[in-house]
Design an enzyme around this catalytic site. Structure first.
Site, PDB file in Angstrom:
ATOM      1  N   HIS A 100       0.876  -1.172   0.000  1.00 30.49           N
ATOM      2  CA  HIS A 100       0.000   0.000   0.000  1.00 30.49           C
ATOM      3  C   HIS A 100       0.914   1.223   0.000  1.00 30.49           C
ATOM      4  CE1 HIS A 100      -2.355  -2.963   2.389  1.00 30.49           C
ATOM      5  NE2 HIS A 100      -3.436  -2.385   1.897  1.00 30.49           N
ATOM      6  N   ASP A 103       2.403   1.985   3.355  1.00 24.11           N
ATOM      7  CA  ASP A 103       3.320   0.992   3.937  1.00 24.11           C
ATOM      8  C   ASP A 103       4.762   1.388   3.672  1.00 24.11           C
ATOM      9  OD1 ASP A 103       1.068  -0.619   4.290  1.00 24.11           O
ATOM     10  OD2 ASP A 103       1.485  -1.841   2.509  1.00 24.11           O
ATOM     11  N   GLU A 231     -10.805  -7.113  -4.203  1.00 25.58           N
ATOM     12  CA  GLU A 231     -10.556  -8.147  -3.180  1.00 25.58           C
ATOM     13  C   GLU A 231     -11.791  -8.216  -2.291  1.00 25.58           C
ATOM     14  OE1 GLU A 231      -6.767  -7.938  -1.066  1.00 25.58           O
ATOM     15  OE2 GLU A 231      -7.790  -8.703   0.709  1.00 25.58           O
ATOM     16  N   GLU A 267      -8.906 -13.730  -1.144  1.00 29.15           N
ATOM     17  CA  GLU A 267      -8.193 -14.025   0.105  1.00 29.15           C
ATOM     18  C   GLU A 267      -8.917 -15.142   0.848  1.00 29.15           C
ATOM     19  OE1 GLU A 267      -6.731 -10.871   2.716  1.00 29.15           O
ATOM     20  OE2 GLU A 267      -7.426 -12.082   4.402  1.00 29.15           O
ATOM     21  N   HIS A 270     -10.967 -14.077   3.864  1.00 26.24           N
ATOM     22  CA  HIS A 270     -12.168 -13.293   3.537  1.00 26.24           C
ATOM     23  C   HIS A 270     -13.291 -14.214   3.044  1.00 26.24           C
ATOM     24  CE1 HIS A 270      -9.647  -9.394   2.802  1.00 26.24           C
ATOM     25  NE2 HIS A 270      -9.443  -9.934   3.979  1.00 26.24           N
ATOM     26  N   ASP A 295      -4.661 -13.922  -2.133  1.00 31.21           N
ATOM     27  CA  ASP A 295      -4.028 -13.547  -0.872  1.00 31.21           C
ATOM     28  C   ASP A 295      -4.008 -14.806  -0.015  1.00 31.21           C
ATOM     29  OD1 ASP A 295      -3.417 -10.998  -1.592  1.00 31.21           O
ATOM     30  OD2 ASP A 295      -4.462 -10.032   0.073  1.00 31.21           O
ATOM     31  N   ASP A 306     -10.839 -11.627  11.085  1.00 35.39           N
ATOM     32  CA  ASP A 306      -9.819 -11.670  10.042  1.00 35.39           C
ATOM     33  C   ASP A 306      -8.441 -11.832  10.662  1.00 35.39           C
ATOM     34  OD1 ASP A 306      -8.819 -11.530   7.511  1.00 35.39           O
ATOM     35  OD2 ASP A 306      -8.978  -9.359   7.328  1.00 35.39           O
ATOM     36  N   ASP A 308      -5.783 -13.445   9.593  1.00 41.61           N
ATOM     37  CA  ASP A 308      -4.631 -13.395   8.678  1.00 41.61           C
ATOM     38  C   ASP A 308      -3.483 -14.299   9.120  1.00 41.61           C
ATOM     39  OD1 ASP A 308      -5.833 -11.624   6.933  1.00 41.61           O
ATOM     40  OD2 ASP A 308      -4.888  -9.846   7.770  1.00 41.61           O
ATOM     41  N   ASP A 337      -0.716 -12.495   2.589  1.00 38.59           N
ATOM     42  CA  ASP A 337      -1.328 -11.449   3.419  1.00 38.59           C
ATOM     43  C   ASP A 337      -1.566 -12.075   4.788  1.00 38.59           C
ATOM     44  OD1 ASP A 337      -2.586  -9.345   4.486  1.00 38.59           O
ATOM     45  OD2 ASP A 337      -4.184  -9.184   3.005  1.00 38.59           O
TER      46      ASP A 337
END
Ligand code: XLS
Ligand code: CA
Ligand code: CA
Length: 438
Positions: A100, A103, A231, A267, A270, A295, A306, A308, A337
């Protein structure tokens, strides 16, 4: 060197007990006609790996991600993250990264200054890319963290905030082109709503489409030839998110004429938040010609948010790779991710997490190729629909019949026979046999 105690990670095979070695990911090993490296274009997620220190709602960071910089949130720190990221990717043999805008630099109060910083850091990233051969998988703009986006970016009620979002998308697209990114992602974390008492849903969705159309027009005008991605994610941070799942996002893209420029970035975590399996959303994307990128992570079915996590569930990675092989591969790649669990705060943990994820997908690839080669699952499915291969079934799928003709056919036939066993338990046993047989 920022990680002097970590060697280049070798492949040592399944019998190795070395935590800093691959057990299954052997980049040059050929599976189903291609090398593992070709099947699995892995990417490092800049945000989790280089920025996230393990803070959560109840506690501060546990991992030190300063990478030797005297002060965090400075350009010195931004450059240290570049150095760390490239050393990390090189040691693991990871070919791509995703980012991003915020980031890679600390965001300034003035967007002109943020953009200047972005120019400076991407010059540095480009130097590193040229020196190492590491590439950019996709870029995106963070349009969810800053308080200005509390009501969304494309879907915001404020025209000024909409303009700010447009400015960030424009810059992030320019950076993605500069770094040769294969894709550009829209993840609409705050593109949704909490209550319809304050929300014009139709207006908000139309405005998201307007922003995406402008992005496509501008992106193509500056030479972006890759795919735009949506996404999907059903909720979190918003209660209702417009890109609920692949089916919803694909319908939205078709409604607004965006389907030729966009694909899905699916993802795993998700998909499961939407109440689907990871495989389901991959299949929905694939059968609509929109499986773009992945992802690669997993959630926790007991927690239900979430999380991750790094993927370790081989059934899930196998079914993912089954879908990817059937779809003929990805135009994008596999972006981790994923973040270490909060108590896994050491440098070794960072590497071991990626080794876990890369090995889980490599093993999934090996097993998925075996399921296809074995043929029992595919043959069963083909046989299951075989009543459409001839006679009245063939007429139905050739669109050469009518409701009246079928009603006559049914009247003459009497009661049809039962349609045949679905054999789910047999097929699950076949998969287990392939997973754990010799
Ligand atoms: C958050 C999303 C995000 C996207 C990129 O839940 O996964 O990290 O991948 O904005
Ligand atoms: Ca996630
Ligand atoms: Ca994601």
């Amino acid at each position: 060197m920022l990680f002097p105690n970590i060697p280049v990670i070798p492949y040592e095979g399944p019998t190795s007990t070395n935590p800093l070695a691959f057990k299954y990911y052997n980049p040059d090993q050929v599976v189903a006609g291609k090398t593992m490296k070709e099947h699995l274009p892995f990417a490092m997620a800049w945000w989790h790996n280089l920025c996230a220190g393990g803070s959560d709602m109840f506690g501060r960071e546990t991992a030190d991600k300063s990478f030797g910089a005297a002060e965090k949130g400075t350009m010195e720190h931004a450059k240290a993250k570049v150095d760390a990221g490239f050393e990390f990717m090189q040691k693991l043999g990871i070919e791509y990264f995703c980012f991003h805008d915020v980031d890679i630099v600390p965001e300034a109060d003035d967007i002109n200054e943020t953009n200047r910083r972005l120019d400076e850091i991407t010059d540095y990233i480009l130097e590193k890319m040229n020196a190492t051969g590491i590439k950019c998988l996709w870029g995106t703009a963070n349009m969810f963290s800053n308080p200005r986006f509390m009501n969304g970016a494309g879907s915001t009620n404020s025209a000024d905030v909409f303009c700010f979002a447009a400015a960030q998308v424009k810059k992030a697209l320019e950076l993605t082109v500069k770094l040769g990114g294969k894709g550009y992602v829209f993840w609409g974390g705050r593109e949704g709503y909490e209550t319809l008492l304050n929300t014009d849903m139709k207006f908000e969705q139309e405005n998201i489409a307007r922003l995406m159309k402008m992005a496509v027009k501008y992106g193509r005008s500056i030479g972006f030839t890759g795919d735009f991605y949506i996404e999907p994610k059903p909720k979190e941070p918003m209660k209702h998110q417009y890109d609920f799942d692949a089916a919803t996002a694909i319908g939205f893209l078709r409604q607004h004429g965006l389907d030729k420029d966009f694909k899905m970035n699916i993802e795993a975590n998700h998909a499961t938040l939407a109440g689907h399996t990871f495989q389901h959303d991959l299949r929905v994307s694939a059968i609509n010609g929109m499986l773009g990128s992945i992802d690669a992570n997993q959630g926790d079915y007991l927690l239900g948010w979430d999380t991750d996590e790094f993927p370790f569930n081989i059934y899930e990675t196998t079914m993912c790779m089954y879908e990817v092989l059937k779809a003929g591969g990805l135009t994008g790649g596999f972006n981790f991710d994923a973040k270490n669990r909060r108590p896994s705060y050491t440098v070794e943990d960072m590497f071991e997490a990626y080794i876990l994820g890369m090995d889980a997908f490599a093993l999934g690839l090996i097993k998925a190729a075996k399921i296809i080669e074995d043929g029992r699952v595919d043959n069963f499915i083909a046989e299951r629909y075989s009543s459409y291969n001839s006679g009245i079934g063939a007429k139905i799928i050739a669109n050469e019949t009518t409701l009246e003709e079928l009603a006559d056919y049914a009247a003459k036939m009497g009661a049809p026979e039962l349609p045949g066993s679905g054999k789910q338990e047999y097929l699950e046993a076949v998969v287990n046999n392939i997973m754990f047989g010799c």
